[in-house]
Design an enzyme around this catalytic site. Structure first.
Site, short mmCIF file in Angstrom:
data_model
loop_
_atom_site.label_atom_id
_atom_site.label_comp_id
_atom_site.label_asym_id
_atom_site.label_seq_id
_atom_site.Cartn_x
_atom_site.Cartn_y
_atom_site.Cartn_z
N CYS A 54 29.48 -22.83 -27.20
CA CYS A 54 30.69 -23.36 -28.07
C CYS A 54 31.83 -22.72 -27.83
CB CYS A 54 30.11 -23.23 -29.47
SG CYS A 54 31.51 -23.93 -30.63
N CYS A 57 33.84 -21.68 -30.97
CA CYS A 57 33.38 -20.70 -31.54
C CYS A 57 33.93 -19.41 -30.94
CB CYS A 57 31.74 -20.80 -31.45
SG CYS A 57 30.80 -22.36 -32.30
#
Length: 132
Positions: A54, A57
């Site tokens: 991600c 993230c």
């Protein structure tokens, strides 16, 4: 060169740092241990549900670690949703990153997305004092 430029925009995930204030829970046992410790204290617990693949993230990870170092009166836990899918399902996590703020064993707030300012405001709201 493309990977160099992309690493400037999206930093690679940092390795687990023993000096970091964030506890990376790579097993259900580690998570359970952190959860048990949390339930017996009145501290705020901030759980970062993320994934290694991600981009957002990875982008917010340094900010999350910085918040953990500043708010020493809170517990910061990082969970990879692919490693601990069962825990992510328990907390009904549907997007990454999701930050769940827990106090006295109950969810008090949630931030979905890499929103550092919103996350910091909510941590300040639920901690008695900050060390900033």
């Amino acid at each position: 060169m493309g990977s160099f430029l992309s690493s400037l925009v999206t930093p690679p995930p940092a390795a687990d740092d023993p000096n970091c204030a964030v506890v990376a829970a790579h097993s259900k046992a580690t998570y359970d241990e952190q959860w048990a410790a949390h339930k017996s204290s009145s501290k705020l617990m901030v759980i970062d549900f993320s994934a290694s693949w991600c981009g957002p993230c990875r982008f917010i990870e340094p900010a999350f670690k910085e918040l953990a170092s500043r708010f020493s009166d809170a517990i910061f836990v990082k969970i990879d949703v692919d490693e601990l899918a069962e825990v992510a399902r328990t907390w009904k996590v549907e997007a990454m990153p999701t930050f769940v703020l827990v106090k006295d064993g109950k969810e008090v707030s949630r931030v979905i997305g890499a929103k550092k300012d919103e996350l910091e405001r909510k941590i300040q709201m639920f901690t008695s004092s900050s060390s900033s």
